[in-house]
Design a protein around this motif. Structure first.
Motif, PDB file in Angstrom:
ATOM      1  N   ILE A  75      50.153  -6.229  74.485  1.00  0.00           N
ATOM      2  CA  ILE A  75      50.021  -5.174  75.850  1.00  0.00           C
ATOM      3  C   ILE A  75      49.462  -4.113  75.376  1.00  0.00           C
ATOM      4  N   ASP A  76      49.007  -3.636  74.784  1.00  0.00           N
ATOM      5  CA  ASP A  76      48.695  -2.323  74.324  1.00  0.00           C
ATOM      6  C   ASP A  76      47.763  -1.428  75.374  1.00  0.00           C
ATOM      7  N   ASP A  77      46.802  -2.446  76.418  1.00  0.00           N
ATOM      8  CA  ASP A  77      45.985  -1.378  77.014  1.00  0.00           C
ATOM      9  C   ASP A  77      46.594  -1.923  78.592  1.00  0.00           C
ATOM     10  N   LEU A  78      48.223  -2.137  78.891  1.00  0.00           N
ATOM     11  CA  LEU A  78      48.513  -1.957  79.799  1.00  0.00           C
ATOM     12  C   LEU A  78      49.395  -0.262  79.721  1.00  0.00           C
ATOM     13  N   PRO A  79      48.952   0.215  80.918  1.00  0.00           N
ATOM     14  CA  PRO A  79      49.861   1.993  81.140  1.00  0.00           C
ATOM     15  C   PRO A  79      50.981   1.955  80.516  1.00  0.00           C
ATOM     16  N   GLY A  80      52.055   0.895  81.264  1.00  0.00           N
ATOM     17  CA  GLY A  80      53.563   1.758  80.391  1.00  0.00           C
ATOM     18  C   GLY A  80      52.758   1.355  78.814  1.00  0.00           C
ATOM     19  N   ALA A  81      52.875   1.078  78.317  1.00  0.00           N
ATOM     20  CA  ALA A  81      52.451   0.767  76.532  1.00  0.00           C
ATOM     21  C   ALA A  81      51.668   1.409  76.267  1.00  0.00           C
ATOM     22  N   LEU A  82      50.512   2.101  76.937  1.00  0.00           N
ATOM     23  CA  LEU A  82      49.913   3.056  76.413  1.00  0.00           C
ATOM     24  C   LEU A  82      50.943   4.465  76.172  1.00  0.00           C
ATOM     25  N   LEU A  83      51.785   4.960  77.648  1.00  0.00           N
ATOM     26  CA  LEU A  83      52.427   5.894  77.943  1.00  0.00           C
ATOM     27  C   LEU A  83      53.151   5.993  76.451  1.00  0.00           C
ATOM     28  N   LEU A  84      54.195   4.676  76.588  1.00  0.00           N
ATOM     29  CA  LEU A  84      55.005   5.008  75.206  1.00  0.00           C
ATOM     30  C   LEU A  84      54.874   4.403  73.726  1.00  0.00           C
ATOM     31  N   GLY A  85      53.030   4.501  73.196  1.00  0.00           N
ATOM     32  CA  GLY A  85      52.280   4.184  72.747  1.00  0.00           C
ATOM     33  C   GLY A  85      51.910   5.631  71.984  1.00  0.00           C
ATOM     34  N   GLY A  86      51.417   6.333  73.090  1.00  0.00           N
ATOM     35  CA  GLY A  86      51.026   7.313  73.008  1.00  0.00           C
ATOM     36  C   GLY A  86      52.261   8.587  72.483  1.00  0.00           C
ATOM     37  N   THR A  87      53.557   8.451  73.464  1.00  0.00           N
ATOM     38  CA  THR A  87      54.608   9.133  72.505  1.00  0.00           C
ATOM     39  C   THR A  87      54.977   8.812  71.554  1.00  0.00           C
ATOM     40  N   LEU A  88      55.099   7.341  71.043  1.00  0.00           N
ATOM     41  CA  LEU A  88      55.095   7.361  69.394  1.00  0.00           C
ATOM     42  C   LEU A  88      54.245   8.021  68.123  1.00  0.00           C
ATOM     43  N   ASP A  89      52.590   7.828  69.022  1.00  0.00           N
ATOM     44  CA  ASP A  89      52.120   8.254  68.093  1.00  0.00           C
ATOM     45  C   ASP A  89      52.530  10.363  67.679  1.00  0.00           C
ATOM     46  N   TYR A  90      52.122  10.521  68.729  1.00  0.00           N
ATOM     47  CA  TYR A  90      52.748  11.802  68.972  1.00  0.00           C
ATOM     48  C   TYR A  90      54.231  12.316  68.019  1.00  0.00           C
ATOM     49  N   GLN A  91      55.009  11.573  68.461  1.00  0.00           N
ATOM     50  CA  GLN A  91      56.514  12.038  67.458  1.00  0.00           C
ATOM     51  C   GLN A  91      56.612  11.737  66.104  1.00  0.00           C
ATOM     52  N   ALA A  92      55.262  10.869  65.586  1.00  0.00           N
ATOM     53  CA  ALA A  92      54.919  10.493  64.209  1.00  0.00           C
ATOM     54  C   ALA A  92      53.949  11.812  63.528  1.00  0.00           C
ATOM     55  N   GLY A  93      53.274  12.559  64.517  1.00  0.00           N
ATOM     56  CA  GLY A  93      52.475  13.350  63.978  1.00  0.00           C
ATOM     57  C   GLY A  93      50.885  12.773  64.164  1.00  0.00           C
ATOM     58  N   SER A  94      50.983  11.549  64.699  1.00  0.00           N
ATOM     59  CA  SER A  94      49.641  11.078  64.907  1.00  0.00           C
ATOM     60  C   SER A  94      49.063  11.486  65.806  1.00  0.00           C
ATOM     61  N   TYR A  95      48.464  12.793  66.431  1.00  0.00           N
ATOM     62  CA  TYR A  95      48.532  13.344  67.363  1.00  0.00           C
ATOM     63  C   TYR A  95      46.394  12.697  68.172  1.00  0.00           C
ATOM     64  N   GLU A  96      46.120  12.886  67.317  1.00  0.00           N
ATOM     65  CA  GLU A  96      44.959  12.136  68.027  1.00  0.00           C
ATOM     66  C   GLU A  96      45.090  10.617  68.590  1.00  0.00           C
ATOM     67  N   GLN A  97      46.025  10.212  67.462  1.00  0.00           N
ATOM     68  CA  GLN A  97      46.162   9.051  68.379  1.00  0.00           C
ATOM     69  C   GLN A  97      46.777   8.874  69.635  1.00  0.00           C
ATOM     70  N   ALA A  98      47.235   9.490  69.859  1.00  0.00           N
ATOM     71  CA  ALA A  98      48.182  10.159  70.864  1.00  0.00           C
ATOM     72  C   ALA A  98      47.201  10.212  71.679  1.00  0.00           C
ATOM     73  N   ILE A  99      46.155  11.233  71.408  1.00  0.00           N
ATOM     74  CA  ILE A  99      45.646  12.114  72.842  1.00  0.00           C
ATOM     75  C   ILE A  99      44.553  10.548  72.716  1.00  0.00           C
ATOM     76  N   GLY A 100      43.836   9.362  72.140  1.00  0.00           N
ATOM     77  CA  GLY A 100      43.188   9.037  72.860  1.00  0.00           C
ATOM     78  C   GLY A 100      44.133   7.800  74.199  1.00  0.00           C
ATOM     79  N   LYS A 101      45.414   7.630  74.068  1.00  0.00           N
ATOM     80  CA  LYS A 101      45.478   6.518  74.409  1.00  0.00           C
ATOM     81  C   LYS A 101      46.736   7.150  75.729  1.00  0.00           C
ATOM     82  N   TRP A 102      47.242   8.462  75.211  1.00  0.00           N
ATOM     83  CA  TRP A 102      46.509   9.245  76.908  1.00  0.00           C
ATOM     84  C   TRP A 102      45.520   9.398  77.836  1.00  0.00           C
ATOM     85  N   ARG A 103      44.721   9.874  76.602  1.00  0.00           N
ATOM     86  CA  ARG A 103      43.371   9.806  77.715  1.00  0.00           C
ATOM     87  C   ARG A 103      42.816   8.649  78.440  1.00  0.00           C
TER      88      ARG A 103
END
Length: 681
Positions: free
Chosen positions: A302-330
């Motif tokens: 479900i990685d491509d669903l809106p809710g999963a993208l929002l949560l996945g980006g947040t978790l990436d950001y919390q882990a310091g993976s900023y580029e991955q978070a930016i990609g998901k939120w974009r």
């Protein structure tokens, strides 16, 4: 037992035909085992009654009793289809064919299996082979496949033809409702879903969809009974459990939400939707490691669903993976351009990564709104500062320090009217382009033309709430607040979500109809007790009405949700505690607000006013003077400073501040200010 089986078998023959299988098969598909026959009869009866999981179990028992009975495999496939398991259905249909089931009677079932797996093209080809006896089922599959290909008008027309010929087809009505819902016609979908439920209370798809639509139209609490009605039929119906769990979570019933997700996992082990909801729960509890582990267990399903993208980006950001978070939120913003939460998150991440221009591009549509929040405005100000544009930075930082609430508004736009008009002309059937054109006309001051176009769009799409909101937005810009409220209410009758509620409340308040606005707000909070935006308005109005205890209760409830780092919330808690004469708490909250935002005039004024209320006019004066410098246009702050000056014997200064406050027509404390002015001589 043989007599019972024979009688029950005859009684379920009609349903078996509707389900796409038949009991009058050639010998190789028959079973002589009485136990197998009885189990299959029970399976068909349970399928008809809407207990799909139990129906599956009895079909499996029949197969265990007679593994070579093709019909039993076909019925098991039908239960898998009812449960949304296309892979399981396809496998069982293969076994049915291998054991004598006549697949000329199963094309519609195989088509449905492929459709559930997302293969619309294959489903269409297979449905076209269906025997005319199962034409209704095949037509339903064809319509859903067309909708999956983006051909919703053709799908709706096809189902309309089917229902003209067979108006009692509950599942066709629920299919039509789902397609209309996905197309944005919520009113039409609601009417169709109601018809489906009225025709067959065992139609779990209709019951679940009815719950989703009621949630959109009336709120969270109103939707719960519909999901529970589906679950009374089948306690492990996965689709209803997922919607039920999500609704309970939004209501703050986290223990019940967790229980529902566990049942969903029992019904469908490894369910990505259930694991995602558990990850949301973990993230809300700030257990980010657990949330990440749960998301990893979804296997990317479900990685491509809106809710999963929002949560996945947040978790990436919390882990310091900023580029991955930016990609998901974009990616999320690309799909949902008006998702304000995603824009805030992406803007903050881009600014942190050093891309100030990118942050501005993302945040500008939100910052152009009259009701832009202080956090977004501060981000924009810092982005301009990073770009070296200090004048623009100062403008937005000032707004962030004391954001004005000009009502809920649509996104602003930087595109010129000519560009928007060209887009609408080149794609006349695109409602997004039409809306953009109308927004452009509003921004260009051509409200009359905008209103005519908005009304035409609403007339063409009466079941789409966005069209009625657009009419209301246009009327608001024209100052026709009462008419705007009526348009917003038409939208609210279709979809009563946060954005619509805020518009109705704002329009009624501007029209001088605060009691009606309060009723709308109370109705919304009754359905959405956890909604932060609604609670903020309620608390603000409680303070205005001097309901200090009520305001404190609401604000403390808010603080438990958003945390203790919201300076605006802490400032309001300060004012409420001053009103309740709890000066110690007022000073504590005022100090906390000021520590977080020492350049915020609201926090500075609140802290100063707390000192004044506690009897320390001297300390109050210093803070209130600073607050006036930060927000010279705020009459309320000048009135506070005037009272501090008066207590300190600085009558001339007090009179000057009162005069400036009285110069503001919106100044609320006019009578006490004039009374104090008289005493100062």
């Amino acid at each position: 037992m043989k007599t019972f089986a024979k009688t029950a078998l005859a009684g379920t023959a009609a349903f078996a035909a509707i389900a796409g299988v038949t009991l009058t098969l050639v010998a190789p598909a028959r079973a002589d085992n009485a136990a197998a026959k009885q189990d299959l009869v029970l399976s068909l009866g349970l399928l008809k009654d809407g207990n799909f999981n139990a129906a599956r179990s009895y079909a499996q028992k029949a197969i265990q009793a007679d593994p070579k009975w093709g019909l039993a495999h076909a019925v098991l496939a039908r239960t898998f289809l009812a449960l949304g398991d296309g892979v399981g259905a396809e496998s069982e249909l293969g076994r049915a064919a291998a054991n004598g089931f006549d697949m000329t009677r199963g094309h519609q079932l195989l088509a449905d299996a492929w459709l559930i797996q997302g293969d619309a093209k294959r489903a269409l080809a297979e449905a076209d082979k269906a025997d005319p006896r199962f034409g209704g089922y095949a037509t339903r599959v064809t319509a859903k496949a067309l909708a999956l290909q983006g051909k919703s008008p053709e799908a709706i027309a096809l189902l309309g033809e089917l229902l003209d010929a067979d108006p009692s087809n509950s599942y066709a009505w629920s299919d039509l409702a789902r397609i209309r819902y996905n197309a944005g016609d919520i009113a039409g979908a609601s009417s169709n879903a109601q018809r489906a439920v009225a025709l067959d209370r065992a139609n779990l798809q209709a019951l679940t969809l009815r719950g989703e639509l009621v949630r959109e139209q009336f709120g969270l609490a109103a939707a719960v009974p519909w999901f529970e009605a589906a679950l009374r039929r089948d306690a492990y119906f996965h689709a209803a459990l997922i919607e039920y769990a999500a609704t309970l979570g939004d209501m703050g019933r986290y223990t019940d939400m967790l229980a529902a997700t566990r049942r969903a996992l029992a019904a469908r082990p490894g369910s990505p939707q259930a694991l995602y909801l558990q990850a949301v729960l973990a993230a809300r509890a700030q257990n980010y490691d657990l949330a990440r582990a749960l998301m990893q267990r979804t296997g990317g399903a479900i990685d491509d669903l809106p809710g999963a993208l929002l949560l996945g980006g947040t978790l990436d950001y919390q882990a310091g993976s900023y580029e991955q978070a930016i990609g998901k939120w974009r990616e999320l913003i690309g799909r949902q351009p008006m998702n304000i939460t995603a824009r805030r998150l992406l803007g903050a991440a881009l600014l942190r990564s050093g891309d100030a221009k990118g942050a501005l591009d993302v945040l500008r549509p939100v910052a152009l709104r009259g009701d832009a929040d202080s956090y977004t405005l501060a981000l924009v100000g810092r982005a301009f500062e990073a770009n070296g544009e200090r004048d623009w930075a100062a403008k937005y930082l000032d707004r962030s320090a004391w954001p004005t609430t000009d009502g809920t508004a649509p996104f602003g736009t930087d595109d010129g009217l000519a560009v928007l008009a060209s887009a609408a002309s080149n794609d006349p059937g695109n409602p997004v382009a039409a809306v953009g054109m109308i927004r452009g006309l509003i921004d260009a001051g051509q409200s009359g033309d905008a209103l005519d176009r908005a009304k035409a769009l609403a007339a063409a799409n009466p079941g789409a709430p966005a069209a009625h909101l657009l009419v209301g937005d246009t009327l608001m810009t024209m100052g026709r607040f009462g008419e705007a409220a009526d348009s917003y209410r038409r939208a609210a009758d279709i979809k009563f979500d946060e954005a619509t509620m805020l518009r109705v409340v704002d329009a009624l308040d501007h029209a001088g109809r605060r009691p009606e606005a309060s009723s709308v707000l109370a109705l919304f909070l009754g359905q959405h007790p956890e909604n932060v935006a609604a609670l903020r308005i309620a608390a603000h109005w409680q303070i205005a009405a001097r309901d200090w205890d009520g305001a404190i209760g609401t604000l403390e409830d808010l603080r438990s949700r958003v945390g203790s780092r919201d300076a605006g919330l802490l400032a309001e808690l300060t004012y409420a505690n001053i009103g309740a004469e709890d000066f110690d708490d007022a000073l504590g909250y005022g100090a906390a607000a000021y520590e977080i935002a020492p350049m915020s005039p609201a926090a500075t004024d609140a802290y100063g006013w707390a000192f004044y209320a506690a009897g320390d006019a001297d300390k109050a004066k210093d803070l209130l003077e600073k607050a006036v410098l930060l927000a010279p246009g705020q009459a309320g702050i000048r009135w506070h400073l005037a009272q501090a000056y008066a207590d300190l014997g600085r009558n001339a200064d007090a009179k000057g501040q009162i005069a400036l406050a009285l110069g503001d027509p919106a100044f609320a404390d006019r009578a006490p200010a004039q009374a104090l002015l008289k005493t100062l001589g």
